[in-house]
Structure formats: C-alpha cells, structure tokens
Design an enzyme around this catalytic site. Sequence first.
Site, PDB file in Angstrom:
ATOM      1  N   TYR A   1     -10.177   3.187  16.051  1.00 38.73           N
ATOM      2  CA  TYR A   1      -9.371   3.794  14.971  1.00 38.73           C
ATOM      3  C   TYR A   1      -9.400   5.321  15.087  1.00 38.73           C
ATOM      4  O   TYR A   1      -8.363   5.972  14.979  1.00 38.73           O
ATOM      5  CB  TYR A   1      -9.923   3.322  13.626  1.00 38.73           C
ATOM      6  CG  TYR A   1      -9.066   3.675  12.424  1.00 38.73           C
ATOM      7  CD1 TYR A   1      -7.927   2.928  12.122  1.00 38.73           C
ATOM      8  CD2 TYR A   1      -9.405   4.726  11.585  1.00 38.73           C
ATOM      9  CE1 TYR A   1      -7.148   3.232  11.007  1.00 38.73           C
ATOM     10  CE2 TYR A   1      -8.636   5.041  10.476  1.00 38.73           C
ATOM     11  CZ  TYR A   1      -7.504   4.292  10.186  1.00 38.73           C
ATOM     12  OH  TYR A   1      -6.729   4.598   9.085  1.00 38.73           O
TER      13      TYR A   1
ATOM     14  N   GLY B   1       0.780  -1.234   0.000  1.00 41.01           N
ATOM     15  CA  GLY B   1       0.000   0.000   0.000  1.00 41.01           C
ATOM     16  C   GLY B   1       0.816   1.292   0.000  1.00 41.01           C
ATOM     17  O   GLY B   1       1.742   1.470  -0.804  1.00 41.01           O
ATOM     18  N   ILE B   2       0.444   2.163   0.915  1.00 45.15           N
ATOM     19  CA  ILE B   2       1.051   3.504   0.996  1.00 45.15           C
ATOM     20  C   ILE B   2       2.547   3.398   1.322  1.00 45.15           C
ATOM     21  O   ILE B   2       3.366   4.161   0.793  1.00 45.15           O
ATOM     22  CB  ILE B   2       0.293   4.334   2.056  1.00 45.15           C
ATOM     23  CG1 ILE B   2      -1.132   4.632   1.557  1.00 45.15           C
ATOM     24  CG2 ILE B   2       1.047   5.603   2.397  1.00 45.15           C
ATOM     25  CD1 ILE B   2      -2.083   5.198   2.625  1.00 45.15           C
TER      26      ILE B   2
ATOM     27  N   THR C   1      -6.059   0.316  -1.105  1.00 43.40           N
ATOM     28  CA  THR C   1      -4.926  -0.504  -0.649  1.00 43.40           C
ATOM     29  C   THR C   1      -5.509  -1.792  -0.050  1.00 43.40           C
ATOM     30  O   THR C   1      -6.733  -1.944   0.043  1.00 43.40           O
ATOM     31  CB  THR C   1      -4.112   0.196   0.463  1.00 43.40           C
ATOM     32  OG1 THR C   1      -4.945   0.309   1.627  1.00 43.40           O
ATOM     33  CG2 THR C   1      -3.608   1.569   0.062  1.00 43.40           C
TER      34      THR C   1
ATOM     35  N   ASN D   1       4.182   4.675   9.126  1.00 48.75           N
ATOM     36  CA  ASN D   1       3.035   4.354   8.271  1.00 48.75           C
ATOM     37  C   ASN D   1       2.305   3.087   8.700  1.00 48.75           C
ATOM     38  O   ASN D   1       1.103   2.955   8.458  1.00 48.75           O
ATOM     39  CB  ASN D   1       3.569   4.212   6.832  1.00 48.75           C
ATOM     40  CG  ASN D   1       2.623   3.474   5.930  1.00 48.75           C
ATOM     41  OD1 ASN D   1       1.644   4.043   5.447  1.00 48.75           O
ATOM     42  ND2 ASN D   1       2.888   2.195   5.685  1.00 48.75           N
TER      43      ASN D   1
HETATM   44  P1  NAP Z   1      -1.935  -1.733   4.106  1.00 54.31           P
HETATM   45  O1  NAP Z   1      -1.659  -1.995   2.672  1.00 54.31           O
HETATM   46  O2  NAP Z   1      -2.697  -2.736   4.904  1.00 54.31           O
HETATM   47  O3  NAP Z   1      -0.550  -1.403   4.812  1.00 54.31           O
HETATM   48  C1  NAP Z   1      -0.342  -1.436   6.189  1.00 54.31           C
HETATM   49  C2  NAP Z   1       0.979  -2.124   6.413  1.00 54.31           C
HETATM   50  O4  NAP Z   1       1.295  -2.018   7.812  1.00 54.31           O
HETATM   51  C3  NAP Z   1       0.925  -3.617   6.063  1.00 54.31           C
HETATM   52  O5  NAP Z   1       2.058  -3.973   5.305  1.00 54.31           O
HETATM   53  C4  NAP Z   1       0.943  -4.287   7.441  1.00 54.31           C
HETATM   54  O6  NAP Z   1       1.586  -5.536   7.448  1.00 54.31           O
HETATM   55  C5  NAP Z   1       1.764  -3.291   8.228  1.00 54.31           C
HETATM   56  N1  NAP Z   1       1.578  -3.443   9.669  1.00 54.31           N
HETATM   57  C6  NAP Z   1       0.428  -3.568  10.364  1.00 54.31           C
HETATM   58  N2  NAP Z   1       0.691  -3.684  11.684  1.00 54.31           N
HETATM   59  C7  NAP Z   1       2.040  -3.615  11.810  1.00 54.31           C
HETATM   60  C8  NAP Z   1       2.935  -3.667  12.909  1.00 54.31           C
HETATM   61  N3  NAP Z   1       2.517  -3.833  14.160  1.00 54.31           N
HETATM   62  N4  NAP Z   1       4.273  -3.571  12.670  1.00 54.31           N
HETATM   63  C9  NAP Z   1       4.715  -3.402  11.410  1.00 54.31           C
HETATM   64  N5  NAP Z   1       3.936  -3.358  10.324  1.00 54.31           N
HETATM   65  C10 NAP Z   1       2.599  -3.467  10.531  1.00 54.31           C
HETATM   66  O7  NAP Z   1      -2.759  -0.391   4.263  1.00 54.31           O
HETATM   67  P2  NAP Z   1      -2.451   1.127   3.884  1.00 54.31           P
HETATM   68  O8  NAP Z   1      -3.722   1.707   3.472  1.00 54.31           O
HETATM   69  O9  NAP Z   1      -1.266   1.252   3.000  1.00 54.31           O
HETATM   70  O10 NAP Z   1      -2.134   1.723   5.332  1.00 54.31           O
HETATM   71  C11 NAP Z   1      -1.001   2.512   5.622  1.00 54.31           C
HETATM   72  C12 NAP Z   1      -1.383   3.566   6.641  1.00 54.31           C
HETATM   73  O11 NAP Z   1      -2.325   4.469   6.052  1.00 54.31           O
HETATM   74  C13 NAP Z   1      -2.059   3.011   7.902  1.00 54.31           C
HETATM   75  O12 NAP Z   1      -1.548   3.678   9.038  1.00 54.31           O
HETATM   76  C14 NAP Z   1      -3.529   3.379   7.675  1.00 54.31           C
HETATM   77  O13 NAP Z   1      -4.242   3.509   8.881  1.00 54.31           O
HETATM   78  C15 NAP Z   1      -3.396   4.690   6.938  1.00 54.31           C
HETATM   79  N6  NAP Z   1      -4.588   5.113   6.193  1.00 54.31           N
HETATM   80  C16 NAP Z   1      -5.026   4.398   5.133  1.00 54.31           C
HETATM   81  C17 NAP Z   1      -6.171   4.823   4.451  1.00 54.31           C
HETATM   82  C18 NAP Z   1      -6.706   4.079   3.254  1.00 54.31           C
HETATM   83  O14 NAP Z   1      -7.794   4.456   2.770  1.00 54.31           O
HETATM   84  N7  NAP Z   1      -6.046   3.071   2.753  1.00 54.31           N
HETATM   85  C19 NAP Z   1      -6.839   5.971   4.867  1.00 54.31           C
HETATM   86  C20 NAP Z   1      -6.359   6.670   5.959  1.00 54.31           C
HETATM   87  C21 NAP Z   1      -5.211   6.233   6.618  1.00 54.31           C
HETATM   88  P3  NAP Z   1       0.731  -6.893   7.221  1.00 54.31           P
HETATM   89  O15 NAP Z   1       0.061  -6.736   5.882  1.00 54.31           O
HETATM   90  O16 NAP Z   1       1.757  -7.955   7.273  1.00 54.31           O
HETATM   91  O17 NAP Z   1      -0.247  -6.943   8.352  1.00 54.31           O
END
Ligand code: NAP
Length: 255
Positions: A158, A18-19, A195, A91
């Site tokens: 959250y 993802g991000i 993502t 992140n």
């Molecule tokens: P994502 O693809 O699920 O990425 C999150 C990553 O964080 C995954 O690789 C996950 O690993 C890893 N992770 C989770 N818990 C962890 C831990 N304890 N230690 C290390 N790594 C960990 O989702 P994303 O959307 O890119 O999210 C990135 C950030 O953006 C997050 O903080 C999320 O809350 C924020 N965000 C996302 C959105 C959206 O619409 N996508 C909107 C607002 C904010 P695993 O896959 O192995 O669990």
Amino acid sequence: MTGRVAGKVALVTGGGSGIGRASSLTLAREGATVVVTDLNGDSAAETVSLVLQAGGKARSMAHDTTDETVWQAVVASIRATEKRLDIVLNNAGVSGGGKLLKDTSLEDWRFVNGANVEGVYMGTKYGIELMEEAGNGGSIINISSIYGKVGAVGSVSYNASKGAVCVMSKGAALECGQAGNGVRVNTIHPGFIFTGMTEGRLQRNDFRDWALKRTPIGRIGEAQDIANGVLYLASDESSFVTGTELVIDGGFLAI
Ligand code: NAP
C-alpha cells in the site's frame, strides 16, 4: 445553473461507497453531472439513485479500473454521451489487508499496485486524453494517502502504491503544463477516514484509540471531509493549483 462546479462533467471511480460516494454527491450538489463507476455496478447505481433523489444529475457504469479495455469503454461512453470531461476523481483503491512484508506474496503486491497504481495511471492518461479533446482544460484528482508519504507496519504494498500515485501525479502535472492543455493534476492524502475500507480496524478499541491519539484534531475523519477537498480541487477556485498534495488528515502528518 448554479454551484461551484456547475456545468462540469465528472468521472468518479470507486463511487459506490465511502469517499467516492460522498464526493459524487458533493460534486452533483454543486452542479456537476457525475458519471459514477465502481467494480460493483449495483453500488454505483445506488449512489446515482441518491444523487437523483437529491435533485442532481448522474449515471452509473460497472468499471474495473485495472482493466484497460473497460477504461476504453468508459471513455467511449463519455465521449458519446456527455461529450466532455472536466473532472476525474481516481478514487478506486484497495487496502491490501495489513500483511507484513515477509508474509507478502508477489501476487498480493500486484493486486494492490494493480488497483492503486495501474488503475490511477489509466484514469490519469485517459482523463487527460478526453479533456484535451474537449479543449476546456480540467482537473484530475488522484487519491493517495498519508501512507503515500510515511510508512506503516503491514502496509508495504500500500505504501508503494500510494507513494507512486503521488509522484506520478506530479509528473503528469508537469506534462500537462508543458502541453499547455489547461489540465491540472493533484493528489489528496486522507488520514483515517471511517469507510468500508477502515471500519473493521476502527471498530477495534485498541486501533481506534491509537488512531485518535495519533490524530491531533481528536476525531476520525468522515468521507465528507475528503469530499470537501475534492470539491475545491475540482472547482475553478483551485485554478492555480497543480502538481501538489492536499493532506486532509486531522494533523496526523504534523506529528
Ligand atoms: P471503500 O469504501 O472501500 O471504497 C473503495 C471503492 O473502490 C469501493 O467501492 C470498491 O469497490 C472500489 N474498488 C476497489 N477496487 C476497484 C477496482 N479495481 N475497480 C473499480 N473499483 C474498485 O474505501 P474508501 O476509504 O472510500 O477508499 C477510497 C480511496 O481512499 C482509496 O483509494 C483508499 O486507498 C483511499 N484512502 C482511504 C483512507 C481511509 O481511511 N478510508 C485513507 C487514505 C486513503 P468494492 O467495494 O466493490 O470492492
């Protein structure tokens, strides 16, 4: 070396997808050496392969951001290998699964706040420590959310976690200003980004239609939309920016 972050060293947590992956690729493309970490060491290593294929510099580490002992090992590794740290992208995060408050257990709450608050707290604290040692200043970028600014049904844990990231980052920015260490601390507040975290919901027609109607720019965001903001905050172009909130949400919060 050329690029908007040429010569800098970046740490990206949750960089396996993802991000985090888009940001790692973008920072590397613009000249940074990127230490990509993730709970899943294999996915972090895949991101590094993509960076190397594109001609960038990166290495990976398995890293549970909720574990302080692992944080200390990551910091020790960067101290010994890269010998400086200029950018931290905190992140890594979890969504919490959409439970209503009445159905949320203390265990659920602690899981979400452990990853989203305690992980970012440690990344901010240890990031500043390493940046101070190197003496070059730096940029800490903490990923919050639109839901760190407004509430959502099924997101109480959250909401709390992302609100905490936002104001905690302002406090850290003030402390860095007072210390005169040249470290800036800011948050990014993504809207709906396609993502792994959101794909289940965004593949449901009812949810996708609602999200599109709620997003004035008329599309769901891509990870690259956030990576572009990360690059700005990571680069010296944002040298007068600290303690602030960069909302990248297609206009969601303008309604
Ligand atoms: P994502 O693809 O699920 O990425 C999150 C990553 O964080 C995954 O690789 C996950 O690993 C890893 N992770 C989770 N818990 C962890 C831990 N304890 N230690 C290390 N790594 C960990 O989702 P994303 O959307 O890119 O999210 C990135 C950030 O953006 C997050 O903080 C999320 O809350 C924020 N965000 C996302 C959105 C959206 O619409 N996508 C909107 C607002 C904010 P695993 O896959 O192995 O669990």
